[in-house]
Design a protein around this motif. Structure first.
Motif, PDB file in Angstrom:
ATOM      1  N   PHE A  85      34.025  38.319  34.269  1.00  0.00           N
ATOM      2  CA  PHE A  85      32.911  38.518  35.212  1.00  0.00           C
ATOM      3  C   PHE A  85      32.826  39.971  35.679  1.00  0.00           C
ATOM      4  CE2 PHE A  85      36.728  37.234  37.463  1.00  0.00           C
ATOM      5  CZ  PHE A  85      36.874  38.286  38.345  1.00  0.00           C
ATOM      6  N   LYS A 153      43.348  48.060  55.121  1.00  0.00           N
ATOM      7  CA  LYS A 153      43.217  46.720  54.512  1.00  0.00           C
ATOM      8  C   LYS A 153      43.239  46.970  53.010  1.00  0.00           C
ATOM      9  CE  LYS A 153      39.159  44.357  54.265  1.00  0.00           C
ATOM     10  NZ  LYS A 153      37.956  43.713  54.822  1.00  0.00           N
ATOM     11  N   GLY A 188      40.596  39.687  50.730  1.00  0.00           N
ATOM     12  CA  GLY A 188      40.618  38.350  50.132  1.00  0.00           C
ATOM     13  C   GLY A 188      40.429  38.286  48.625  1.00  0.00           C
ATOM     14  N   GLY A 189      40.342  39.440  47.959  1.00  0.00           N
ATOM     15  CA  GLY A 189      39.979  39.456  46.541  1.00  0.00           C
ATOM     16  C   GLY A 189      41.016  38.874  45.600  1.00  0.00           C
ATOM     17  N   GLY A 190      40.577  38.684  44.347  1.00  0.00           N
ATOM     18  CA  GLY A 190      41.475  38.210  43.301  1.00  0.00           C
ATOM     19  C   GLY A 190      41.655  36.703  43.270  1.00  0.00           C
ATOM     20  N   GLU A 192      39.190  34.367  42.917  1.00  0.00           N
ATOM     21  CA  GLU A 192      38.243  33.845  41.907  1.00  0.00           C
ATOM     22  C   GLU A 192      38.098  32.335  42.069  1.00  0.00           C
ATOM     23  OE1 GLU A 192      37.517  36.618  41.598  1.00  0.00           O
ATOM     24  OE2 GLU A 192      39.115  37.932  41.016  1.00  0.00           O
ATOM     25  N   ASN A 227      42.514  37.795  54.323  1.00  0.00           N
ATOM     26  CA  ASN A 227      41.260  37.068  54.069  1.00  0.00           C
ATOM     27  C   ASN A 227      41.368  36.272  52.775  1.00  0.00           C
ATOM     28  OD1 ASN A 227      40.126  38.223  56.323  1.00  0.00           O
ATOM     29  ND2 ASN A 227      39.162  39.892  55.191  1.00  0.00           N
ATOM     30  N   LEU A 231      35.011  33.175  44.134  1.00  0.00           N
ATOM     31  CA  LEU A 231      33.935  33.659  43.263  1.00  0.00           C
ATOM     32  C   LEU A 231      33.239  32.430  42.667  1.00  0.00           C
ATOM     33  CD1 LEU A 231      32.596  36.045  41.678  1.00  0.00           C
ATOM     34  CD2 LEU A 231      34.349  35.690  39.951  1.00  0.00           C
ATOM     35  N   ILE A 262      35.358  34.279  52.497  1.00  0.00           N
ATOM     36  CA  ILE A 262      34.207  35.037  51.982  1.00  0.00           C
ATOM     37  C   ILE A 262      33.791  34.470  50.625  1.00  0.00           C
ATOM     38  CG2 ILE A 262      33.356  37.371  51.462  1.00  0.00           C
ATOM     39  CD1 ILE A 262      36.184  38.232  52.842  1.00  0.00           C
ATOM     40  N   LYS A 265      29.203  35.544  45.543  1.00  0.00           N
ATOM     41  CA  LYS A 265      28.250  35.046  44.541  1.00  0.00           C
ATOM     42  C   LYS A 265      28.433  35.811  43.231  1.00  0.00           C
ATOM     43  CE  LYS A 265      23.286  35.206  43.574  1.00  0.00           C
ATOM     44  NZ  LYS A 265      22.422  34.161  44.098  1.00  0.00           N
ATOM     45  N   ARG A 267      27.548  37.754  40.165  1.00  0.00           N
ATOM     46  CA  ARG A 267      26.401  38.549  39.705  1.00  0.00           C
ATOM     47  C   ARG A 267      26.592  38.814  38.217  1.00  0.00           C
ATOM     48  NH1 ARG A 267      23.114  39.660  44.178  1.00  0.00           N
ATOM     49  NH2 ARG A 267      21.694  39.368  42.441  1.00  0.00           N
ATOM     50  N   LYS A 302      32.326  34.800  56.208  1.00  0.00           N
ATOM     51  CA  LYS A 302      31.662  36.095  56.041  1.00  0.00           C
ATOM     52  C   LYS A 302      30.670  36.082  54.878  1.00  0.00           C
ATOM     53  CE  LYS A 302      34.252  39.973  56.108  1.00  0.00           C
ATOM     54  NZ  LYS A 302      35.106  41.093  55.577  1.00  0.00           N
ATOM     55  N   MET A 307      26.852  42.232  48.233  1.00  0.00           N
ATOM     56  CA  MET A 307      26.853  41.302  47.108  1.00  0.00           C
ATOM     57  C   MET A 307      25.553  40.505  47.024  1.00  0.00           C
ATOM     58  SD  MET A 307      28.696  39.942  44.789  1.00  0.00           S
ATOM     59  CE  MET A 307      30.434  40.168  45.092  1.00  0.00           C
ATOM     60  N   TYR A 335      29.797  45.755  43.051  1.00  0.00           N
ATOM     61  CA  TYR A 335      28.660  44.832  43.047  1.00  0.00           C
ATOM     62  C   TYR A 335      27.407  45.478  42.500  1.00  0.00           C
ATOM     63  CZ  TYR A 335      32.391  43.532  45.914  1.00  0.00           C
ATOM     64  OH  TYR A 335      33.670  43.320  46.323  1.00  0.00           O
ATOM     65  N   ALA A 338      27.454  45.206  38.905  1.00  0.00           N
ATOM     66  CA  ALA A 338      27.259  43.830  38.411  1.00  0.00           C
ATOM     67  C   ALA A 338      25.841  43.324  38.694  1.00  0.00           C
ATOM     68  CB  ALA A 338      28.281  42.902  39.043  1.00  0.00           C
TER      69      ALA A 338
HETATM   70  O1  V47 Z   1      38.166  39.573  43.339  1.00  0.00           O
HETATM   71  C1  V47 Z   1      34.059  41.202  40.861  1.00  0.00           C
HETATM   72  C2  V47 Z   1      34.624  39.914  42.994  1.00  0.00           C
HETATM   73  C3  V47 Z   1      36.258  40.663  44.369  1.00  0.00           C
HETATM   74  C4  V47 Z   1      32.077  40.399  40.464  1.00  0.00           C
HETATM   75  O2  V47 Z   1      38.520  40.671  52.342  1.00  0.00           O
HETATM   76  C5  V47 Z   1      32.547  39.868  41.668  1.00  0.00           C
HETATM   77  O3  V47 Z   1      37.030  41.515  53.655  1.00  0.00           O
HETATM   78  C6  V47 Z   1      30.626  38.690  41.894  1.00  0.00           C
HETATM   79  O4  V47 Z   1      37.427  40.441  47.415  1.00  0.00           O
HETATM   80  N1  V47 Z   1      30.113  39.119  40.732  1.00  0.00           N
HETATM   81  C7  V47 Z   1      36.747  41.866  45.141  1.00  0.00           C
HETATM   82  N2  V47 Z   1      31.839  39.017  42.387  1.00  0.00           N
HETATM   83  C8  V47 Z   1      36.022  42.054  46.450  1.00  0.00           C
HETATM   84  C9  V47 Z   1      36.581  41.269  47.588  1.00  0.00           C
HETATM   85  C10 V47 Z   1      36.112  41.510  48.977  1.00  0.00           C
HETATM   86  C11 V47 Z   1      34.857  42.027  49.206  1.00  0.00           C
HETATM   87  C12 V47 Z   1      34.451  42.242  50.524  1.00  0.00           C
HETATM   88  C13 V47 Z   1      35.265  41.983  51.598  1.00  0.00           C
HETATM   89  C14 V47 Z   1      36.535  41.461  51.349  1.00  0.00           C
HETATM   90  C15 V47 Z   1      37.428  41.200  52.504  1.00  0.00           C
HETATM   91  C16 V47 Z   1      36.956  41.207  50.045  1.00  0.00           C
HETATM   92  O5  V47 Z   1      34.931  40.922  43.910  1.00  0.00           O
HETATM   93  C17 V47 Z   1      36.974  40.276  43.122  1.00  0.00           C
HETATM   94  C18 V47 Z   1      35.947  39.366  42.478  1.00  0.00           C
HETATM   95  O6  V47 Z   1      36.075  38.060  42.958  1.00  0.00           O
HETATM   96  N3  V47 Z   1      33.768  40.373  41.876  1.00  0.00           N
HETATM   97  N4  V47 Z   1      33.017  41.225  39.982  1.00  0.00           N
HETATM   98  C19 V47 Z   1      30.805  39.982  39.996  1.00  0.00           C
HETATM   99  N5  V47 Z   1      30.315  40.368  38.807  1.00  0.00           N
END
Ligand code: V47
Ligand code: SF4
Length: 396
Positions: A85, A153, A188-190, A192, A227, A231, A262, A265, A267, A302, A307, A335, A338
């Motif tokens: 993705f 963060k 909060g990432g990773g 999925e 967080n 995804l 969070i 969506k 993309r 959130k 995004m 974003y 994407a």
């Molecule tokens: O883990 C990557 C996502 C995440 C795409 O904790 C995509 O406050 C959609 O976690 N379409 C990283 N999503 C960003 C993230 C985040 C963002 C804002 C605030 C916080 C917070 C955390 O972005 C990745 C993945 O799940 N991502 N590519 C895509 N094409």
């Protein structure tokens, strides 16, 4: 107002029995089951979900909508992984198409905010061998030496798992050292989608669900907050989303360390899943509402405006959302690359405040840990003062 809407809904004779039983649970602050949650995804109308989610949101946060003043640092977009993705990353062999910042370059970026009232730097990016344990501990130390009050963060279990493995450190040892170097909280990432049936297809090779959850558990047990994301809207089915949220709800029962959920969506531009259509805005709002109803032990939901775009972020505040992240200042590329409608995501504080006010909510600037920085309900941007604020005489 929210209680009134729920009461009217409960008096509706034609309401489906299962939906009614879920509405009664919400009214009684009872937890809904996984089956209830799947039923909501499959059967509930947007208006019904909005009433329930808004009831919970207003009970938890009143009319407040939170935001912060933040910016991102993306140290690299080169990555050893190949999530299908991801539109943003480049393989090591395509290095010349990407960027890999040095500690000094990152500090120069951070110094650009010296005169600005930001409270948080959000650091995340690709995973490369060079940006290792020594790199990040030195970076965190130097940021804190330069601006001690700036909240760091940073990084996700995907990065930490790789870094700690290479440094031969357990999660607890590694995390303790990161905190000592200056790490304040974890984004909060990773996450999925946790279920291996989906995770292996879209994020194969990077940390597993168990490892992601374990990293957060260790971090929470060290007294820190983080967080969680999900995804959604690609190849997963509704039950995968419920499975994902159940694992988060279970861990939150154990540690209480998550601050906000969070939903992200999917993309579909410029990535290996471009053939998968994006879900509709209606589905986005339904998903916000259902997560608000299901995750009864999370304080905040959130909507990440870079995004989904600012209009949908405004609508989401009637469907369970009480936080719309921050000013961003065009510092993230994940974003826009994407295909998000926000190609240069930047909002001034005044724009964020007006976005929140125009849908009838109370704009509250928070710090990363949800302490109130400024209540913008009655604020005059021309004088930079709260209206009605009386200046006290200075006592010599
Ligand atoms: O883990 C990557 C996502 C995440 C795409 O904790 C995509 O406050 C959609 O976690 N379409 C990283 N999503 C960003 C993230 C985040 C963002 C804002 C605030 C916080 C917070 C955390 O972005 C990745 C993945 O799940 N991502 N590519 C895509 N094409
Ligand atoms: Fe690398 Fe993160 Fe992109 Fe996956 S989502 S390829 S881990 S940058």
């Amino acid at each position: 107002m929210n209680q009134h809407s729920l009461k009217i809904l409960l008096e509706e004779n034609s309401l489906d029995k299962t939906l009614k039983s879920i509405a009664v649970k919400v009214e009684n602050s009872e937890r809904i089951s996984d089956d209830d949650c799947i039923y909501l995804y499959e059967n509930a109308a947007l208006g019904f979900l909005g009433v329930l989610a808004n009831y919970i949101r207003e009970n938890k946060c009143g009319n407040n909508t939170y935001f912060n003043r933040n910016f991102h640092v993306e140290p690299t977009n080169i990555c050893v992984y190949t999530c299908t993705f991801c539109a943003y990353s480049r393989l090591i062999k395509q290095r010349e198409e990407g960027w890999e910042l040095s500690i000094e370059q990152i500090l120069d970026n951070i110094k650009k905010y010296d005169s600005k009232p930001v409270t948080e730097v959000h650091i995340t990016g690709g995973v490369v061998p060079k940006q290792d344990f020594a790199f990040y501990t030195e970076l965190f130390r130097k940021i804190k030496a330069h601006r001690p009050e700036l909240h760091i963060k940073a990084l996700t279990p995907v990065e930490y798992h790789y870094i700690f493995k290479k440094a031969k450190l357990s999660y607890a040892e590694g995390m303790a050292k990161m905190i000592e170097a200056g790490l304040d909280s974890m984004p909060g990432g990773g996450a999925e989608i946790f279920h291996p049936e989906i995770r292996d297809q879209i994020a194969g090779g990077k940390c597993s669900a168990e490892e992601w959850l374990s990293m957060h558990e260790v971090f929470h047990k060290l007294g820190q907050r983080s967080n969680a994301t999900m995804l959604y809207g690609h190849i997963e089915q509704f039950w995968h989303r419920v499975d994902h949220m159940r694992q988060l709800r279970d861990l939150q029962d154990k540690t209480g360390g998550f601050q906000t959920f969070i939903p992200l969506k999917f993309r579909n531009k410029n990535n290996q899943l471009s053939h998968v259509p994006e879900v509709s805005a209606i589905e986005d709002l339904r998903n916000y509402a259902i997560s608000r109803i299901y995750l009864d032990n999370f304080d905040h939901i959130k909507a990440y405006w870079p995004m989904i775009g600012r209009t949908l972020a405004q609508l989401s505040m009637a469907f369970g959302v009480d936080d719309i992240d921050g000013t961003i200042d065009d510092t993230t590329k994940i974003y826009s690359m994407a295909g998000s409608e926000e190609q240069s995501p930047t909002l001034t504080t005044e724009e964020l405040v007006n976005m929140i006010k125009s849908v009838g909510r109370r704009p509250i600037e928070r710090d990363t840990l949800y302490n109130v920085v400024t209540d913008f309900e009655n604020y005059d941007f021309s004088t930079n003062k709260a209206i009605g604020f009386v200046e006290l005489p200075v006592i010599q």
